[in-house]
Scaffold this motif. Structure first.
Motif, PDB file in Angstrom:
ATOM      1  N   VAL A  94       0.841  -1.203   0.000  1.00 39.26           N
ATOM      2  CA  VAL A  94       0.000   0.000   0.000  1.00 39.26           C
ATOM      3  C   VAL A  94       0.876   1.253   0.000  1.00 39.26           C
ATOM      4  O   VAL A  94       0.683   2.174  -0.810  1.00 39.26           O
ATOM      5  CB  VAL A  94      -0.936   0.008   1.230  1.00 39.26           C
ATOM      6  N   ILE A  95       1.872   1.254   0.902  1.00 41.36           N
ATOM      7  CA  ILE A  95       2.751   2.432   1.011  1.00 41.36           C
ATOM      8  C   ILE A  95       3.517   2.637  -0.292  1.00 41.36           C
ATOM      9  O   ILE A  95       3.652   3.754  -0.786  1.00 41.36           O
ATOM     10  CB  ILE A  95       3.756   2.267   2.174  1.00 41.36           C
ATOM     11  N   GLU A 104       7.285  13.019  -9.094  1.00 45.55           N
ATOM     12  CA  GLU A 104       8.582  12.335  -9.022  1.00 45.55           C
ATOM     13  C   GLU A 104       9.632  13.066  -8.178  1.00 45.55           C
ATOM     14  O   GLU A 104      10.476  12.426  -7.579  1.00 45.55           O
ATOM     15  CB  GLU A 104       9.066  12.014 -10.431  1.00 45.55           C
ATOM     16  N   GLU A 105       9.551  14.382  -8.105  1.00 52.12           N
ATOM     17  CA  GLU A 105      10.541  15.114  -7.314  1.00 52.12           C
ATOM     18  C   GLU A 105      10.411  14.769  -5.831  1.00 52.12           C
ATOM     19  O   GLU A 105      11.385  14.406  -5.170  1.00 52.12           O
ATOM     20  CB  GLU A 105      10.329  16.617  -7.497  1.00 52.12           C
ATOM     21  N   GLU A 106       9.193  14.895  -5.338  1.00 48.39           N
ATOM     22  CA  GLU A 106       8.941  14.615  -3.927  1.00 48.39           C
ATOM     23  C   GLU A 106       9.222  13.148  -3.617  1.00 48.39           C
ATOM     24  O   GLU A 106       9.802  12.812  -2.598  1.00 48.39           O
ATOM     25  CB  GLU A 106       7.487  14.948  -3.563  1.00 48.39           C
ATOM     26  N   ARG A 140       6.956  18.847   2.395  1.00 45.78           N
ATOM     27  CA  ARG A 140       5.756  18.729   1.573  1.00 45.78           C
ATOM     28  C   ARG A 140       5.521  17.265   1.194  1.00 45.78           C
ATOM     29  O   ARG A 140       4.386  16.783   1.170  1.00 45.78           O
ATOM     30  CB  ARG A 140       5.915  19.577   0.320  1.00 45.78           C
ATOM     31  N   ALA A 141       6.630  16.574   0.908  1.00 39.50           N
ATOM     32  CA  ALA A 141       6.521  15.170   0.501  1.00 39.50           C
ATOM     33  C   ALA A 141       5.944  14.318   1.628  1.00 39.50           C
ATOM     34  O   ALA A 141       5.090  13.461   1.387  1.00 39.50           O
ATOM     35  CB  ALA A 141       7.888  14.646   0.095  1.00 39.50           C
ATOM     36  N   LEU A 145       2.503  12.308   1.337  1.00 34.69           N
ATOM     37  CA  LEU A 145       2.410  10.856   1.503  1.00 34.69           C
ATOM     38  C   LEU A 145       1.308  10.530   2.509  1.00 34.69           C
ATOM     39  O   LEU A 145       0.493   9.628   2.273  1.00 34.69           O
ATOM     40  CB  LEU A 145       3.748  10.284   1.971  1.00 34.69           C
ATOM     41  N   LEU A 146       1.284  11.279   3.590  1.00 35.09           N
ATOM     42  CA  LEU A 146       0.259  11.022   4.603  1.00 35.09           C
ATOM     43  C   LEU A 146      -1.140  11.184   4.003  1.00 35.09           C
ATOM     44  O   LEU A 146      -2.009  10.319   4.202  1.00 35.09           O
ATOM     45  CB  LEU A 146       0.446  11.972   5.791  1.00 35.09           C
ATOM     46  N   SER A 147      -1.328  12.262   3.250  1.00 33.80           N
ATOM     47  CA  SER A 147      -2.646  12.496   2.646  1.00 33.80           C
ATOM     48  C   SER A 147      -3.029  11.362   1.715  1.00 33.80           C
ATOM     49  O   SER A 147      -4.166  10.880   1.731  1.00 33.80           O
ATOM     50  CB  SER A 147      -2.652  13.793   1.843  1.00 33.80           C
ATOM     51  N   ILE A 148      -2.066  10.946   0.885  1.00 33.14           N
ATOM     52  CA  ILE A 148      -2.370   9.882  -0.086  1.00 33.14           C
ATOM     53  C   ILE A 148      -2.664   8.573   0.643  1.00 33.14           C
ATOM     54  O   ILE A 148      -3.608   7.860   0.302  1.00 33.14           O
ATOM     55  CB  ILE A 148      -1.209   9.707  -1.090  1.00 33.14           C
ATOM     56  N   VAL A 149      -1.854   8.280   1.677  1.00 38.40           N
ATOM     57  CA  VAL A 149      -2.076   7.040   2.432  1.00 38.40           C
ATOM     58  C   VAL A 149      -3.463   7.081   3.064  1.00 38.40           C
ATOM     59  O   VAL A 149      -4.218   6.105   2.989  1.00 38.40           O
ATOM     60  CB  VAL A 149      -0.986   6.844   3.512  1.00 38.40           C
TER      61      VAL A 149
END
Lengths: 164, 137
Positions: A94-95, A104-106, A140-141, A145-149
């Motif tokens: 999942v992660i 791709e930068e983040e 920001r990354a 990631l937290l938001s997407i997870v």
């Protein structure tokens, strides 16, 4: 490690293998240009990063950035609890998928910092961004990631409860 | 303070889960492929043509030539370097019998010779390219 960074950046195995191969050949050819100012691995990462960017420029993948909300400890904790409830192998997948859906930068900065354990200075060296810029991007990354997870795990949670 | 704590928490969260991702390995013949590619690189660099006279040597030669021209043109007028005059008069005194007096060459023959020479030079160029291409393979 060259391969895993390339894979995280371009996502396709074939392309990542090709990039890693190119990286090693470039490194071999330019070995005399390596002056020992940075770690050898950082130098190698730099070549990988550049090669990936060249490939990505051709594909021109563009992301629409989500608006990232403020992060609170509660949000982190609740996502953490949900993740804890998933089996480790599945969780890693999942992660990984969430990571791959980031720009791709983040994504590459996150990967270099946490997985490859490069220091901020080394990331500055690899990417040619300023240190402040890397810090901002890294922060920001993490939030991204937290938001997407969170978004990915919510339906998972409903599914879990649904089964019960 | 609160924001700092948030950042720390987020940092720990990210670290924990990203480290769970397994590192992926490339295919088995990956290393062999790289070694092959590098070996090929090596071989092609062995056959790389190096100029017989390198740029540095050309520069040195040009320098020597320039200096000697300057030296002769300036030095000729100075008193300590007097080039002795060579008498060339005797050359006009020698009389050679003209062997080609009775031979006449037609215009056609002349142009044929001219084209033949040109074609020889063209052939040199073509052959040179052909062999460099063959060696590169």
């Amino acid at each position: 490690m060259v391969f895993s960074l390339a894979l995280k950046m371009v996502k396709s195995r074939e392309e990542a293998e090709e990039i890693s191969q190119d990286t090693f050949i470039k490194a071999y050819k330019n070995l005399s240009k390596f002056k020992g100012e940075s770690k050898f691995s950082t130098w190698l990462y730099k070549i990988t990063y550049r090669t990936c960017l060249d490939v990505l420029k051709k594909t021109k993948e563009r992301y629409v950035l989500d608006v990232i909300d403020e992060v609170t400890i509660n949000r982190i904790k609740s996502t953490d609890t949900i993740l804890e409830g998933i089996e480790q192998k599945e969780r890693a997948e999942v992660i990984n998928n969430c990571l791959l859906s980031m720009p791709e930068e983040e994504r590459s900065i996150l990967w270099m910092f946490y997985f490859e354990e490069l220091s901020l200075k080394e990331i500055v060296n690899v990417t040619d961004f300023s240190e402040a810029n890397v810090k901002v991007k890294l922060h920001r990354a993490r939030k991204m990631l937290l938001s997407i997870v969170e978004k990915n795990v919510e339906p998972e949670l409903i599914k879990h409860y649904g089964r019960k | 303070m609160g924001e700092n704590k948030d950042i720390k928490e987020l940092d720990a969260f990210t670290k924990k889960y990203i480290n769970e991702i397994e590192a992926e390995t490339p295919s088995i013949d990956f290393t062999a492929n790289i070694m092959d590619a590098i070996l090929k690189e090596e071989q092609s660099s062995i056959y790389k043509a190096a100029p017989l006279i390198s740029k540095r040597v050309w520069f040195v030669l040009a320098g020597i030539l320039a200096v000697s021209i300057l030296f002769v043109s300036k030095g000729a007028s100075s008193s300590w370097l007097q080039i002795p005059e060579i008498k060339m008069d005797y050359l006009s005194n020698i009389q050679l019998p003209n062997l080609f007096e009775n031979i006449t060459v037609s215009n056609l023959m002349l142009s044929a010779c001219f084209f033949f020479t040109v074609m020889v030079f063209v052939q040199i160029y073509v052959l040179k390219n052909y062999f460099t291409k063959r060696l590169k393979m």
